[in-house]
Design a protein around this motif. Structure first.
Motif, PDB file in Angstrom:
ATOM      1  N   GLY A 167       2.024 -11.658 -17.205  1.00 35.81           N
ATOM      2  CA  GLY A 167       3.344 -12.011 -17.709  1.00 35.81           C
ATOM      3  C   GLY A 167       4.242 -10.793 -17.857  1.00 35.81           C
ATOM      4  O   GLY A 167       5.435 -10.847 -17.542  1.00 35.81           O
ATOM      5  N   ILE A 168       3.669  -9.690 -18.340  1.00 35.97           N
ATOM      6  CA  ILE A 168       4.450  -8.454 -18.475  1.00 35.97           C
ATOM      7  C   ILE A 168       4.964  -8.004 -17.117  1.00 35.97           C
ATOM      8  O   ILE A 168       6.135  -7.639 -16.967  1.00 35.97           O
ATOM      9  N   TYR A 169       4.072  -8.064 -16.117  1.00 36.74           N
ATOM     10  CA  TYR A 169       4.489  -7.670 -14.768  1.00 36.74           C
ATOM     11  C   TYR A 169       5.553  -8.632 -14.225  1.00 36.74           C
ATOM     12  O   TYR A 169       6.551  -8.212 -13.629  1.00 36.74           O
ATOM     13  N   ALA A 170       5.311  -9.939 -14.458  1.00 39.16           N
ATOM     14  CA  ALA A 170       6.213 -10.957 -13.909  1.00 39.16           C
ATOM     15  C   ALA A 170       7.623 -10.820 -14.460  1.00 39.16           C
ATOM     16  O   ALA A 170       8.607 -11.100 -13.758  1.00 39.16           O
ATOM     17  N   PHE A 171       7.750 -10.388 -15.716  1.00 38.08           N
ATOM     18  CA  PHE A 171       9.073 -10.327 -16.334  1.00 38.08           C
ATOM     19  C   PHE A 171       9.674  -8.927 -16.330  1.00 38.08           C
ATOM     20  O   PHE A 171      10.806  -8.740 -16.796  1.00 38.08           O
ATOM     21  N   THR A 172       8.922  -7.945 -15.826  1.00 34.15           N
ATOM     22  CA  THR A 172       9.454  -6.575 -15.761  1.00 34.15           C
ATOM     23  C   THR A 172       9.549  -6.043 -14.334  1.00 34.15           C
ATOM     24  O   THR A 172      10.255  -5.051 -14.101  1.00 34.15           O
ATOM     25  N   ALA A 173       8.848  -6.676 -13.392  1.00 35.53           N
ATOM     26  CA  ALA A 173       8.880  -6.203 -12.002  1.00 35.53           C
ATOM     27  C   ALA A 173      10.274  -6.384 -11.413  1.00 35.53           C
ATOM     28  O   ALA A 173      11.041  -7.262 -11.825  1.00 35.53           O
ATOM     29  N   LYS A 174      10.590  -5.525 -10.456  1.00 39.25           N
ATOM     30  CA  LYS A 174      11.879  -5.623  -9.796  1.00 39.25           C
ATOM     31  C   LYS A 174      11.969  -6.938  -9.029  1.00 39.25           C
ATOM     32  O   LYS A 174      11.056  -7.300  -8.294  1.00 39.25           O
ATOM     33  N   GLN A 224      17.167 -18.971  -5.193  1.00 33.93           N
ATOM     34  CA  GLN A 224      15.727 -18.941  -5.478  1.00 33.93           C
ATOM     35  C   GLN A 224      15.195 -17.532  -5.253  1.00 33.93           C
ATOM     36  O   GLN A 224      15.393 -16.940  -4.197  1.00 33.93           O
ATOM     37  N   ARG A 225      14.530 -17.014  -6.263  1.00 31.79           N
ATOM     38  CA  ARG A 225      14.004 -15.650  -6.212  1.00 31.79           C
ATOM     39  C   ARG A 225      12.791 -15.574  -5.284  1.00 31.79           C
ATOM     40  O   ARG A 225      11.902 -16.424  -5.309  1.00 31.79           O
ATOM     41  N   ASP A 226      12.749 -14.536  -4.460  1.00 26.38           N
ATOM     42  CA  ASP A 226      11.591 -14.322  -3.598  1.00 26.38           C
ATOM     43  C   ASP A 226      10.411 -13.759  -4.389  1.00 26.38           C
ATOM     44  O   ASP A 226       9.250 -14.130  -4.171  1.00 26.38           O
ATOM     45  N   TRP A 227      10.717 -12.853  -5.286  1.00 27.10           N
ATOM     46  CA  TRP A 227       9.675 -12.172  -6.061  1.00 27.10           C
ATOM     47  C   TRP A 227      10.292 -11.590  -7.318  1.00 27.10           C
ATOM     48  O   TRP A 227      11.449 -11.166  -7.288  1.00 27.10           O
ATOM     49  N   ARG A 279       6.993 -16.039 -11.116  1.00 21.79           N
ATOM     50  CA  ARG A 279       6.457 -15.867 -12.459  1.00 21.79           C
ATOM     51  C   ARG A 279       5.375 -16.882 -12.811  1.00 21.79           C
ATOM     52  O   ARG A 279       4.316 -16.526 -13.334  1.00 21.79           O
ATOM     53  N   LEU A 280       5.629 -18.137 -12.527  1.00 20.64           N
ATOM     54  CA  LEU A 280       4.647 -19.162 -12.861  1.00 20.64           C
ATOM     55  C   LEU A 280       3.345 -18.932 -12.106  1.00 20.64           C
ATOM     56  O   LEU A 280       2.247 -19.038 -12.679  1.00 20.64           O
ATOM     57  N   ILE A 281       3.470 -18.596 -10.824  1.00 21.51           N
ATOM     58  CA  ILE A 281       2.270 -18.340 -10.018  1.00 21.51           C
ATOM     59  C   ILE A 281       1.510 -17.135 -10.554  1.00 21.51           C
ATOM     60  O   ILE A 281       0.275 -17.149 -10.647  1.00 21.51           O
TER      61      ILE A 281
END
Length: 372
Positions: free
Chosen positions: A40-47, A337-340, A343-345
């Motif tokens: 989750g930390i990565y999903a919400f902080t990654a570029k 739609q975001r490519d990357w 987050r859910l995945i």
């Protein structure tokens, strides 16, 4: 054994394994939550990465505007029979399509881009790192493809896409890139067009100079022959032209007989008979040749007119307005739609990874402890 029971065939008792995992369910759950938090930390902080896409097809007649009319005018001036609007449209689009794929042109675009300057400043601190960043953008973010007709028979045009950290950046940069390539292609076509005009004008100038030299040379020869004949006529005291030549043949008949003979083959070209025209007539001819401006062949004036028209056309081409060498079947879109990152995945993968990893650790410890 209390933890793991083996059958006579040495296979692990699956029921016993499930029991062991159930007894450790709290530890497994904590481990799964731990990895879910990390994911989750990565999903919400990654570029983030958003991709804007566009589909481009050959231009319409209206897109080329003045450029097409200038090409048509050029063909008309030079009487080019095989001129075709479709050929011009096809050539311009082929040049545009080739330029879209050019790696050097992509690098040139980013090198002059204000967006890239800001992006590089925020993500690098050295020139080498900036070059690597530029290379990644060219190779991975700015993608140009032509659909394979065998895989997709209904596909047309060229697909162009760009991925950036925000939807707005992706759309803006893609729009700027397509416009940059268009301006470059049209500038190159304009250079080629003007070069062709200048080349034709140079050829016209050579032709005109040759005609001028040849015409002047003919006049000089005529003047020399007439001057020589005039001197002879004065010496012989012949004031008016002789009534006859060699008995019964008159001078006008000699002239008429040579009317269709090239000047160099004429009886009068060497001045042998011209003195018989008489001093008055020859003097008038000499005075006329000396004072009357040269009259060139019709071809000379046709060349001069074409050259003037091409000079005017060249000035119009230099002031050419906005032209587009393409047509948007689908203009650069605003991605929704975001490519990357997905987050859910990522959260689901983190949870499953925690469950699997903790289960393997528990089972591994039990197996090794019982073997010991």
């Amino acid at each position: 054994m209390n933890d793991i029971n083996y059958q006579n065939n040495n296979e692990i008792d699956l029921i016993e394994l499930i029991r062991i995992l159930w007894n450790k369910k709290l530890w497994i759950l904590l481990c799964a939550c731990f990895f879910t938090v990390i994911a989750g930390i990565y999903a919400f902080t990654a570029k983030e990465q958003w991709t804007s896409k566009s589909v481009i097809i050959p231009p319409k007649v209206a897109n080329l505007g003045d450029y097409l009319s200038f090409r048509s005018e050029y063909a008309s001036i030079l009487d080019i029979k095989d001129f075709s609007q479709d050929k011009v449209l096809e050539k311009v689009f082929n040049d545009f399509k080739t330029a879209l794929f050019s790696r050097s042109l992509k690098e040139a675009f980013f090198s002059q881009s204000k967006w890239f300057d800001t992006y590089a400043t925020n993500n690098t601190n050295s020139e080498e790192a900036k070059q690597k960043l530029l290379s990644n953008l060219v190779d991975k973010n700015l993608i140009v493809t032509v659909p394979d007709p065998k895989k997709d028979p209904n596909s047309i045009g060229v697909n162009v896409s760009f991925a950036a950290e925000t939807p707005k950046e992706a759309q803006d940069v893609l729009l700027d890139y397509i416009q940059f390539v268009n301006q470059w292609v049209l500038a190159e076509n304009k250079k080629d067009f003007l070069a062709n005009i200048n080349l034709v004008l140079s050829g016209f100038e050579v032709q005109k100079n040759k005609i001028e030299r040849d015409t002047e040379m003919v006049r000089q020869i005529q003047l020399e022959n007439l001057t020589t004949a005039l001197d002879i006529a004065k010496s012989a005291g012949i004031k008016d032209y002789s009534k006859s030549l060699s008995g019964n043949v008159s001078v006008p008949e000699v002239l008429l007989g040579d009317a269709k003979v090239p000047f160099s083959d004429s009886k009068l070209s060497d001045g042998s008979y011209l003195f018989m025209l008489g001093e008055k007539y020859l003097q008038a001819q000499v005075d006329t040749l000396k004072n009357v401006p040269l009259v060139y062949p019709l071809n000379y004036y046709n060349i001069e007119k074409q050259a003037n028209l091409l000079n005017v056309l060249g000035k119009k081409v230099e002031k050419e307005g906005a032209v587009r060498g393409y047509y948007y079947l689908s203009s650069p879109d605003y991605p929704v739609q975001r490519d990357w990152p997905k987050r859910l995945i990522l959260l689901v993968v983190g949870f499953i990874f925690g469950v699997v990893l903790s289960s393997l650790i528990i089972l591994g410890r039990e197996v090794f402890s019982n073997r010991a």
